[in-house]
Write a protein that holds these residues in place. Structure first.
Motif, PDB file in Angstrom:
ATOM      1  N   ASP A  39       0.659  -1.433  -0.276  1.00 53.32           N
ATOM      2  CA  ASP A  39       0.131  -0.356  -0.117  1.00 53.32           C
ATOM      3  C   ASP A  39       1.301   1.737  -0.238  1.00 53.32           C
ATOM      4  OD1 ASP A  39      -1.400   2.500   0.920  1.00 53.32           O
ATOM      5  OD2 ASP A  39      -2.477   1.357   1.892  1.00 53.32           O
ATOM      6  N   VAL A  41       0.430   4.216  -0.137  1.00 55.34           N
ATOM      7  CA  VAL A  41      -0.097   5.281   0.904  1.00 55.34           C
ATOM      8  C   VAL A  41      -0.137   5.462   2.033  1.00 55.34           C
ATOM      9  CG1 VAL A  41      -2.780   6.354   1.485  1.00 55.34           C
ATOM     10  CG2 VAL A  41      -2.325   5.354  -0.899  1.00 55.34           C
ATOM     11  N   ALA A  42       0.181   4.271   2.211  1.00 56.34           N
ATOM     12  CA  ALA A  42       0.719   3.888   3.787  1.00 56.34           C
ATOM     13  C   ALA A  42       1.671   4.247   4.448  1.00 56.34           C
ATOM     14  CB  ALA A  42       0.559   2.394   3.777  1.00 56.34           C
ATOM     15  N   ASP A  45       1.856   7.206   6.121  1.00 50.56           N
ATOM     16  CA  ASP A  45       1.512   7.616   7.785  1.00 50.56           C
ATOM     17  C   ASP A  45       2.621   6.385   8.883  1.00 50.56           C
ATOM     18  OD1 ASP A  45      -1.030   8.284   6.485  1.00 50.56           O
ATOM     19  OD2 ASP A  45      -1.364   6.672   6.667  1.00 50.56           O
ATOM     20  N   PHE A  76      -4.177  -1.742  -2.330  1.00 57.80           N
ATOM     21  CA  PHE A  76      -3.724  -0.793  -0.661  1.00 57.80           C
ATOM     22  C   PHE A  76      -5.119  -1.774   0.481  1.00 57.80           C
ATOM     23  CE2 PHE A  76      -4.419   1.810  -4.457  1.00 57.80           C
ATOM     24  CZ  PHE A  76      -3.408   2.749  -4.313  1.00 57.80           C
ATOM     25  N   ASN A  81      -7.381   4.579   2.127  1.00 59.89           N
ATOM     26  CA  ASN A  81      -6.076   4.646   1.301  1.00 59.89           C
ATOM     27  C   ASN A  81      -6.692   4.591  -0.284  1.00 59.89           C
ATOM     28  OD1 ASN A  81      -4.760   4.923   3.447  1.00 59.89           O
ATOM     29  ND2 ASN A  81      -3.480   3.440   3.247  1.00 59.89           N
ATOM     30  N   ARG A  84      -7.371   7.822  -1.213  1.00 59.85           N
ATOM     31  CA  ARG A  84      -6.412   8.859  -1.223  1.00 59.85           C
ATOM     32  C   ARG A  84      -5.508   9.412  -2.561  1.00 59.85           C
ATOM     33  NH1 ARG A  84      -4.034   8.172   4.361  1.00 59.85           N
ATOM     34  NH2 ARG A  84      -2.521   9.124   3.364  1.00 59.85           N
ATOM     35  N   TYR A  92       1.236   9.708  -4.369  1.00 61.75           N
ATOM     36  CA  TYR A  92       1.490   8.568  -3.620  1.00 61.75           C
ATOM     37  C   TYR A  92       3.234   7.823  -4.068  1.00 61.75           C
ATOM     38  CZ  TYR A  92      -1.514  10.799  -1.122  1.00 61.75           C
ATOM     39  OH  TYR A  92      -3.046  11.484   0.726  1.00 61.75           O
TER      40      TYR A  92
END
Length: 174
Positions: A39, A41-42, A45, A76, A81, A84, A92
């Motif tokens: 993922d 996007v992760a 974070d 994802f 996510n 996003r 990303y």
């Protein structure tokens, strides 16, 4: 001055086509997913480790939560996510189409390992091996300058067809 709606539609299409014509191939390993099914996007974070320390393990994506970008399927861990990512995929997606940042600095395309990552100036970079991470981190700014200069000429080349050394994905497979 007012522009007709067709003006904006034509301008948007021109930008889309121009961008697509300059995009290289995303690196895809045998999982069939970009970034080996992790993922993207992760990463943004996760708490990033200091230079020289191992990064947290990447978050596996779910094969049922995906989006297409740059000719590849990204997976994802959550629908949030994915949403996003869809809203701004360029923010990303890994730099250099998922290829190793240090490899690009040296003038070539080799795979990027999703567990060897770093975010610099809000951009995700991958490297191929732990040894390479050490070389890249010795001078991140200098290596990025080299990468950016090299990328213009190597981006149109086909994506790497090599497998990531000493890597097995725990992310989804087809």
């Amino acid at each position: 001055m007012r522009f007709p709606l067709t003006f904006f539609a034509t301008a948007a299409a021109a930008v889309t086509f121009a961008t697509a014509s300059f995009a290289g191939d995303q690196y895809i390993d045998p999982t069939g997913f970009a970034v080996s099914g992790y993922d993207v996007v992760a990463y943004f974070d996760l708490e990033q480790s200091p230079v020289g320390a191992e990064q947290p393990v990447a978050v596996p994506g779910n094969k049922d939560i995906t989006a297409d970008y740059n000719g590849a399927v990204f997976a994802f861990s959550t629908e949030a996510n994915r949403d996003r990512f869809v809203a701004n995929p360029a923010a990303y997606a890994p730099q250099y189409d998922g290829h190793c940042a240090y490899g690009v600095a040296k003038g070539g395309k080799v795979p990027g390992n999703p567990n060897l990552w770093r975010i610099v100036d809000d951009k995700l970079y991958l490297n191929i091996t732990k040894n390479v991470v050490g070389f890249w981190e010795e001078d991140i700014d200098g290596n990025l300058d080299l990468s950016e200069g090299n990328w213009v000429s190597i981006e149109p080349a086909a994506a790497s067809d090599r497998e990531i050394p000493q890597f097995s994905s725990t992310a989804p497979v087809n």
